[in-house]
Design a protein around this motif. Sequence first.
Motif, PDB file in Angstrom:
ATOM      1  N   PRO A  17     -68.248 -50.194  -2.808  1.00 61.32           N
ATOM      2  CA  PRO A  17     -68.052 -48.744  -2.707  1.00 61.32           C
ATOM      3  C   PRO A  17     -66.579 -48.398  -2.919  1.00 61.32           C
ATOM      4  O   PRO A  17     -65.704 -49.105  -2.438  1.00 61.32           O
ATOM      5  CB  PRO A  17     -68.486 -48.410  -1.281  1.00 61.32           C
ATOM      6  CG  PRO A  17     -69.342 -49.535  -0.869  1.00 61.32           C
ATOM      7  CD  PRO A  17     -68.833 -50.752  -1.593  1.00 61.32           C
ATOM      8  N   VAL A  18     -66.315 -47.315  -3.665  1.00 65.26           N
ATOM      9  CA  VAL A  18     -64.925 -46.936  -3.918  1.00 65.26           C
ATOM     10  C   VAL A  18     -64.316 -46.412  -2.639  1.00 65.26           C
ATOM     11  O   VAL A  18     -64.997 -45.832  -1.800  1.00 65.26           O
ATOM     12  CB  VAL A  18     -64.825 -45.887  -5.035  1.00 65.26           C
ATOM     13  CG1 VAL A  18     -65.211 -46.492  -6.362  1.00 65.26           C
ATOM     14  CG2 VAL A  18     -65.655 -44.666  -4.733  1.00 65.26           C
ATOM     15  N   VAL A  56     -62.678 -43.914  -1.625  1.00 65.26           N
ATOM     16  CA  VAL A  56     -62.363 -42.493  -1.461  1.00 65.26           C
ATOM     17  C   VAL A  56     -63.579 -41.825  -0.853  1.00 65.26           C
ATOM     18  O   VAL A  56     -64.675 -42.380  -0.870  1.00 65.26           O
ATOM     19  CB  VAL A  56     -62.009 -41.794  -2.792  1.00 65.26           C
ATOM     20  CG1 VAL A  56     -60.700 -42.281  -3.338  1.00 65.26           C
ATOM     21  CG2 VAL A  56     -63.122 -41.968  -3.798  1.00 65.26           C
ATOM     22  N   GLY A  57     -63.381 -40.623  -0.341  1.00 63.31           N
ATOM     23  CA  GLY A  57     -64.495 -39.851   0.192  1.00 63.31           C
ATOM     24  C   GLY A  57     -65.259 -40.605   1.255  1.00 63.31           C
ATOM     25  O   GLY A  57     -64.669 -41.211   2.149  1.00 63.31           O
ATOM     26  N   THR A  58     -66.570 -40.622   1.133  1.00 65.40           N
ATOM     27  CA  THR A  58     -67.402 -41.279   2.142  1.00 65.40           C
ATOM     28  C   THR A  58     -67.198 -42.780   2.159  1.00 65.40           C
ATOM     29  O   THR A  58     -67.545 -43.441   3.135  1.00 65.40           O
ATOM     30  CB  THR A  58     -68.892 -40.979   1.879  1.00 65.40           C
ATOM     31  OG1 THR A  58     -69.166 -41.282   0.513  1.00 65.40           O
ATOM     32  CG2 THR A  58     -69.214 -39.532   2.140  1.00 65.40           C
ATOM     33  N   GLY A  59     -66.649 -43.315   1.078  1.00 64.12           N
ATOM     34  CA  GLY A  59     -66.418 -44.750   1.030  1.00 64.12           C
ATOM     35  C   GLY A  59     -65.265 -45.191   1.906  1.00 64.12           C
ATOM     36  O   GLY A  59     -65.094 -46.377   2.168  1.00 64.12           O
ATOM     37  N   VAL A 103     -59.736 -47.006  -7.015  1.00 64.62           N
ATOM     38  CA  VAL A 103     -61.112 -46.669  -7.390  1.00 64.62           C
ATOM     39  C   VAL A 103     -61.653 -47.646  -8.437  1.00 64.62           C
ATOM     40  O   VAL A 103     -62.727 -48.219  -8.277  1.00 64.62           O
ATOM     41  CB  VAL A 103     -61.161 -45.218  -7.927  1.00 64.62           C
ATOM     42  CG1 VAL A 103     -62.534 -44.915  -8.502  1.00 64.62           C
ATOM     43  CG2 VAL A 103     -60.831 -44.240  -6.828  1.00 64.62           C
ATOM     44  N   GLU A 163     -60.028 -37.129  -0.101  1.00 67.11           N
ATOM     45  CA  GLU A 163     -60.457 -36.564  -1.380  1.00 67.11           C
ATOM     46  C   GLU A 163     -59.573 -37.160  -2.472  1.00 67.11           C
ATOM     47  O   GLU A 163     -58.361 -37.333  -2.290  1.00 67.11           O
ATOM     48  CB  GLU A 163     -60.303 -35.047  -1.368  1.00 67.11           C
ATOM     49  CG  GLU A 163     -60.885 -34.402  -2.615  1.00 67.11           C
ATOM     50  CD  GLU A 163     -60.858 -32.888  -2.541  1.00 67.11           C
ATOM     51  OE1 GLU A 163     -60.779 -32.352  -1.428  1.00 67.11           O
ATOM     52  OE2 GLU A 163     -60.905 -32.266  -3.617  1.00 67.11           O
TER      53      GLU A 163
END
Lengths: 367, 602
Positions: free
Chosen positions: A351-352, A354-357, A342, A46
């Motif tokens: 794709p960044v 973070v998260g799903t990336g 990011v 996150e």
Amino acid sequence: MTLPDHILQQVEAFAKKKGLSAAEKKKLIKAVEQWIEEEAKAEYWEDVGLVAAESMGEPATQATLRTFHFAGAAEVSVSSGVDRMLEIADALHKIQTPSMTIYLVEPYNKDEEKARAFALSIQETVLTDVARISEDYFAKEIRIEFDEKALQERGLSQDAVIKKIEARAKKKGDLAGNVYVLSFADSQISLEKLRKLRMALEKLHISGVKGIRFAVVTKEGDEYIVRTSGTNLKAVLKLKEVDHTRTISNDIHEIAEVLGIEAARYMIIEELKKAYGDMEVDLRHFSLLADLLTHDGYYEAVGRTGVAGKKGSVFARAAFEETGKHLTEAALWGEVEHLKGVVENLIVGLPVKVGTGRVKLLMRLGE
Amino acid sequence: MSEAKVYLNGRLVGFHKDPRKLVDTLRTRRRNGQLPPTISVTYYESTNEVYIYTDAGRLVRPLIVVKNGKPLLTEEHIKGLQEGRITWRDLVRQGIIEYLDAEEEENAYVAPDLEHVTPEHTHVEINPIIILGLGVALIPYSQHNLSTRNMHGAKMMDQGLGLYAANFKLRTDTMSYLLYYPQKPVLKSKVADFIRYERRPSGQNIIVAVTPDLYAMDDALIMNLDSVQRGLFRAVFFRTYTAVERRYPGGQKDRFERPTEDVSGYLGEEYYHAIGDDGLPIPETYVTGGDVLIGRTSPPRFLEEVTQFGIIEENRNESSITVRMDEEGYVDTVLITDDPNGARMVKVKLRQEKIPELGDKFAARGGQKGVIGMLVSQEDMPFTEQGIVPDLIFNTHSFLSRMTVSYLLEIVGAKVGALQGRHVNGTPWNGEPVKDLEATLRQLGFKPTGKEILYDGLTGEEMVARIYMGPMYYQRLKHLASQKIQARARGPIQILTRQPTEGKAREGGIRFGEMERDTLIGHGAAMTLYERLVEESDKTTVLICEECGNVAIDDAIRKERYCPVCGSRKVQEVEVSYAFKLLLDELKSLGIYPKIVLRDKA
């Protein structure tokens, strides 16, 4: 893990209402602790930094319209709201309302009179506070007219002040009534020097602690404390009346210098809490910002001179401010962009991370 | 006291020992007619300065002069005016009425009306209503409203659709609206007569019921669909399209004509259905977005090229004017004329009917605006015992914080007017007293409060509450949903960045901005973000040289891929945003060599 006070209070109140036994209560507290550990954690990957920034930035936009609630001569005014938030985040050296909260040791903290005497003694007095200064360029004179009432209020004698003046001017003058005249008629002093001397005399330190313009005594709980306008932590901590374990200043640079960077980090959090007032922002957002502002061992601003200007990525720096400068310098030094943050990935069109990336799945075929 | 500075039109012209006497003398002479009436003389005590203005461009307004607590205008004068013995000009010349500008008002103490005149006053208003501007003065009973509401109302007054000009047929405004059935307001301010509002009205009298409803929340309005179908607030929208036969250096010029198939940029047969051989549209033809409205061809951009047969072939370009993508309608007027340079100019007016629909904006006169939230058939609307059905349902909650009392008074006033068949005077401060209106309503057999017993249109049952209902003057404002709606799935892209275009006129998308980006990152929705910013925007496949990291070339004819810098044939396809490729190009133009290092995806 221990629960924060306000949650603990809620749990206690609930336990009391339901009439739980001590063992049951203990069990409940444990359950709440466990729940918080599980649920209140940030998810893996996150972007806590962005969440912290938005969580502090959004209420700040709301607060713009309502600043400056404090006024009044007797109270020490402390700036709050957006102005103060910016002061902290930008690590300004000259803050609008420098202030100290001085705790006293016994018996000074129990006796109002003693506290008041102490407050008066640390209040800085300069010559213009107790006298009017004028100059006469034709006669080459500096005339100092004492205000006897002001002298009395500050518990000073005329002679003591004159001694200080003589020490600074390196010359003896003549006293007539309450007017003290420094005459340079016989010397070859230039007018420029005369004017400089006059200006120096205006700021001549007479008594008190340097930098403390104003000090008042207030009651906090069952003890008397002193609040000041203007700070000088180093000098105040040396005084024997002061409880040096609790006394603080709101000038974070001063705290970092006198008490160290960890104290500064703590003060950033406390001051942010004060600046946000009744707007509810989670403590962890503040602590993240405080960590970021102090993790280099000294207190520095967000922005191009501080946190944002020291990012490892060229693109991230270029995206913020001074694009051309960062790109050309990166070319000069042969910097490599690793595309980890990011902004960098957004620029490149990937794709960044973070998260799903960030998640990568590997499937074992044939199993 | 030192001498006062005297300024004439902002320039220091001298000093005076007794400024008060100077000012008094000048004013007396102005009142005697020895000086022009529009000269302003002001004395500022604080700075001891006298300002005299004689220049043009100052706003002045007339006031009645008061001396020793008595206005100079007497009954005698008024009688004389009524009988035509004296005129306004005489009053000004005698110094009974005086023009003050903003500067001299600083020296005046003006009473709003005769009752309030004291010996200290220097002037009295001719009528208190002239304190207000035109917009606010037109709002009936505006003295009961908050000033902010009146300001909103005044601002919306000039957005109302109506009969904006009687010669609209001949005019070629770029955009204009016309209301089908504009009406005189039943309840009006006296100012409406002065400006002849009734000759150019901009609204309709409708029946309003004030009651809360889910579909009327947050200033939404519920309108009677049958009223709309009977022509309520129906309007027409005109847009004028203009084209000029431009002349180019070299003697060439544009031509109005129906482009033939060999014109480069020919759109296709179906787009030219509305125009004749002269390139002009046939009046009363129905056209839709993209259709050609004015056919025009331009000469080639460069001088004619000689073909291999030695004939100079003039290859003209299509440069027709097409109907905007989001508009349609009938060709109303076609006008052929010359532009200031003498070139032939054509103006075509497109006519489009605008029937009230969901999202269209309406406003009463007290700053109470709203958009249609639902159109309800008449049989489902509430009705009174007499069978009166409201045209509009207005939400009760819109009053609480805004306190627009004029809205409530208008219903009472207009109800009396409608029942007695007369206009009711609602002039601020001088209107018919509300007590009288209420008494009249009681005499006519209605509740003096203006409330009615309504029956629910859906169940037929009597509604529990008494509903405030009556006629009101409403305006349709020029913000129409049909001219604001915007959506895009595919469409044009910008040449430079290959990102979607912006703006409604360019069939653009809605910007997915920085803050929207932040929300997706905050939720960790990286792939959604990627889709928004790359896949649905400017995703491209570029070839990158493995050896030197430069952008490589795909030679489709020779079917080979190679690096133009180092000549290597080891080339990889990489998916990036076109904006990044552009960044690489710009870096190169700066003299920076951006080397891309490739690694396996994993």
